[in-house]
Design an enzyme around this catalytic site. Sequence first.
Site, PDB file in Angstrom:
ATOM      1  N   GLY A  69       0.801  -1.227   0.000  1.00 63.28           N
ATOM      2  CA  GLY A  69       0.000   0.000   0.000  1.00 63.28           C
ATOM      3  C   GLY A  69       0.832   1.275   0.000  1.00 63.28           C
ATOM      4  CB  THR A  70       4.247   1.934  -1.313  1.00 64.93           C
ATOM      5  OG1 THR A  70       4.605   0.609  -0.929  1.00 64.93           O
ATOM      6  CG2 THR A  70       5.356   2.906  -1.014  1.00 64.93           C
ATOM      7  CD1 TRP A  72      -4.705   5.302  -0.496  1.00 61.76           C
ATOM      8  CD2 TRP A  72      -5.017   3.218   0.263  1.00 61.76           C
ATOM      9  NE1 TRP A  72      -5.965   5.232   0.041  1.00 61.76           N
ATOM     10  CE2 TRP A  72      -6.168   3.971   0.513  1.00 61.76           C
ATOM     11  CE3 TRP A  72      -4.965   1.876   0.649  1.00 61.76           C
ATOM     12  CZ2 TRP A  72      -7.286   3.415   1.146  1.00 61.76           C
ATOM     13  CZ3 TRP A  72      -6.071   1.325   1.264  1.00 61.76           C
ATOM     14  CH2 TRP A  72      -7.229   2.090   1.517  1.00 61.76           C
ATOM     15  CG  HIS A 129      10.055  -0.837  -0.362  1.00 67.89           C
ATOM     16  ND1 HIS A 129       8.756  -0.533  -0.045  1.00 67.89           N
ATOM     17  CD2 HIS A 129      10.187  -0.555  -1.685  1.00 67.89           C
ATOM     18  CE1 HIS A 129       8.143  -0.075  -1.130  1.00 67.89           C
ATOM     19  NE2 HIS A 129       8.989  -0.078  -2.135  1.00 67.89           N
ATOM     20  CB  SER A 157      -0.180  -7.100  -5.040  1.00 70.78           C
ATOM     21  OG  SER A 157       0.063  -5.821  -5.547  1.00 70.78           O
ATOM     22  CE1 TYR A 215      -4.000  -1.474  -0.228  1.00 74.06           C
ATOM     23  CE2 TYR A 215      -5.820  -2.965   0.199  1.00 74.06           C
ATOM     24  CZ  TYR A 215      -5.147  -2.125  -0.654  1.00 74.06           C
ATOM     25  OH  TYR A 215      -5.608  -1.942  -1.939  1.00 74.06           O
ATOM     26  NE  ARG A 285      -3.013  -6.891  -9.017  1.00 77.07           N
ATOM     27  CZ  ARG A 285      -3.915  -7.832  -8.706  1.00 77.07           C
ATOM     28  NH1 ARG A 285      -4.527  -8.485  -9.655  1.00 77.07           N
ATOM     29  NH2 ARG A 285      -4.191  -8.117  -7.456  1.00 77.07           N
ATOM     30  CE  LYS A 286      -8.971  -8.066 -10.202  1.00 72.16           C
ATOM     31  NZ  LYS A 286      -9.554  -9.365  -9.813  1.00 72.16           N
ATOM     32  N   GLY A 287      -6.629  -2.912  -6.246  1.00 72.87           N
ATOM     33  CA  GLY A 287      -6.820  -2.172  -5.002  1.00 72.87           C
ATOM     34  C   GLY A 287      -7.922  -2.743  -4.131  1.00 72.87           C
TER      35      GLY A 287
HETATM   36  P1  A3P Z   1      -3.215  -4.884  -6.058  1.00 75.31           P
HETATM   37  O1  A3P Z   1      -2.144  -5.415  -6.954  1.00 75.31           O
HETATM   38  O2  A3P Z   1      -3.718  -5.913  -5.101  1.00 75.31           O
HETATM   39  O3  A3P Z   1      -4.314  -4.213  -6.788  1.00 75.31           O
HETATM   40  P2  A3P Z   1       2.410  -0.558  -3.576  1.00 75.31           P
HETATM   41  O4  A3P Z   1       1.853   0.805  -3.717  1.00 75.31           O
HETATM   42  O5  A3P Z   1       2.963  -0.839  -2.208  1.00 75.31           O
HETATM   43  O6  A3P Z   1       3.344  -0.888  -4.676  1.00 75.31           O
HETATM   44  O7  A3P Z   1       1.181  -1.557  -3.667  1.00 75.31           O
HETATM   45  C1  A3P Z   1       0.418  -1.649  -4.823  1.00 75.31           C
HETATM   46  C2  A3P Z   1      -0.925  -2.213  -4.440  1.00 75.31           C
HETATM   47  O8  A3P Z   1      -1.731  -1.192  -3.852  1.00 75.31           O
HETATM   48  C3  A3P Z   1      -1.691  -2.719  -5.653  1.00 75.31           C
HETATM   49  O9  A3P Z   1      -2.535  -3.767  -5.135  1.00 75.31           O
HETATM   50  C4  A3P Z   1      -2.457  -1.478  -6.035  1.00 75.31           C
HETATM   51  O10 A3P Z   1      -3.557  -1.723  -6.877  1.00 75.31           O
HETATM   52  C5  A3P Z   1      -2.874  -0.962  -4.676  1.00 75.31           C
HETATM   53  N1  A3P Z   1      -3.201   0.465  -4.656  1.00 75.31           N
HETATM   54  C6  A3P Z   1      -2.587   1.475  -5.322  1.00 75.31           C
HETATM   55  N2  A3P Z   1      -3.175   2.639  -5.063  1.00 75.31           N
HETATM   56  C7  A3P Z   1      -4.179   2.390  -4.201  1.00 75.31           C
HETATM   57  C8  A3P Z   1      -5.168   3.211  -3.562  1.00 75.31           C
HETATM   58  N3  A3P Z   1      -5.220   4.518  -3.776  1.00 75.31           N
HETATM   59  N4  A3P Z   1      -6.047   2.612  -2.735  1.00 75.31           N
HETATM   60  C9  A3P Z   1      -6.004   1.295  -2.520  1.00 75.31           C
HETATM   61  N5  A3P Z   1      -5.107   0.456  -3.093  1.00 75.31           N
HETATM   62  C10 A3P Z   1      -4.194   1.001  -3.915  1.00 75.31           C
END
Ligand code: A3P
Length: 319
Positions: A69-70, A72, A129, A157, A215, A285-287
């Site tokens: 959730g980086t 986000w 990280h 993910s 998350y 991707r899906k979130g």
């Molecule tokens: P998924 O692949 O399960 O969809 P990071 O930011 O740490 O690289 O993690 C990426 C993951 O967070 C992906 O998960 C991505 O879709 C999801 N993500 C990105 N932006 C987001 C948001 N604003 N709210 C919720 N999830 C989010």
Amino acid sequence: EDVAYNNMCKEHNHLMETLPKGHGWRVQYIYNYKGFWLNPNTIKSNLLLHTYFKSHTTDIFLATFPKAGTTWLKSLMFSTLNRHHHAFSDHPLHHHGPQSAFPILDVESYPITDFTTNFSDVPRLFNTHFPYTLLPACMDACKFVYVCRDPKDVLISKWHFVSKLRSKDLPPLTLDKAIELFQQGVSEYGPFWEHVLSYWRASLESPDKILFLKYEELKKQPEVEVKKLAAFMGKPFTMEEEKKGVVGEIVKLCSFKNLSNLEVNKTGVDKFANVAVIETKNFFRKGEIGDWKNYLSEEMKERIDRITDEKLQGSGLTL
Ligand code: A3P
């Protein structure tokens, strides 16, 4: 300074020759450095961090296991902290990918750029990280926001993300292989559980320095969590702001739906120091919670859950 750098390079070369090697996800090999699997560049960045980084006591770090959730949290921290400077109708996050909101320490190369430039702001925000135990001692005095996520969703993910970015010279990483490696802890910044525990333990020792978020909780009650975040960063929402709906504005701005539909996040690229360029859309991707159900069998699910239970046993943390 060059002497320090040359010594550091020698140390890096020595490490590359002597550290245990494992199967990489994005690159061919990752190396076990002080209990964690890192790729060669990241180990070098860690040495740079220890050699050159000077923390300020006011610094705030966003620490995550990749894919927890980086993106986000970067958006939420940046927009919460700077809410007095930017209107929600025309916000920097409308025009710049969230990764650019503040730099990640782990891709720093020499000569140093992100450690030193760009900061008139107090507090400075940085992302990392690295597990807590791999950070320089000077950072103990600083605040950290850690976000963790169900390891099954992290695994899925990460597999998707890596499948897009993995070097084309290497054979594709199958899902079965990814699952096997993840369980063994062999993935960049892994083992996942030890990473989470490094921050969890630190947060128990210094609850005022480390805010531990999930998350899933953010998905379920974003406003509650964003209020915690604001208070922790030293910028609590006033009654008036709450009445005006500012918390809701931030949640809406940073929502998956809003960010992933912005042109900049569909077609833009994110530059990480001078080391990597990644298309921004790969960070969305899906979130959702529980997408692992579409990929993992019941048996795989149980195996990962069992590892999680065993590793976290007695820690007071559940995932
Ligand atoms: P998924 O692949 O399960 O969809 P990071 O930011 O740490 O690289 O993690 C990426 C993951 O967070 C992906 O998960 C991505 O879709 C999801 N993500 C990105 N932006 C987001 C948001 N604003 N709210 C919720 N999830 C989010």
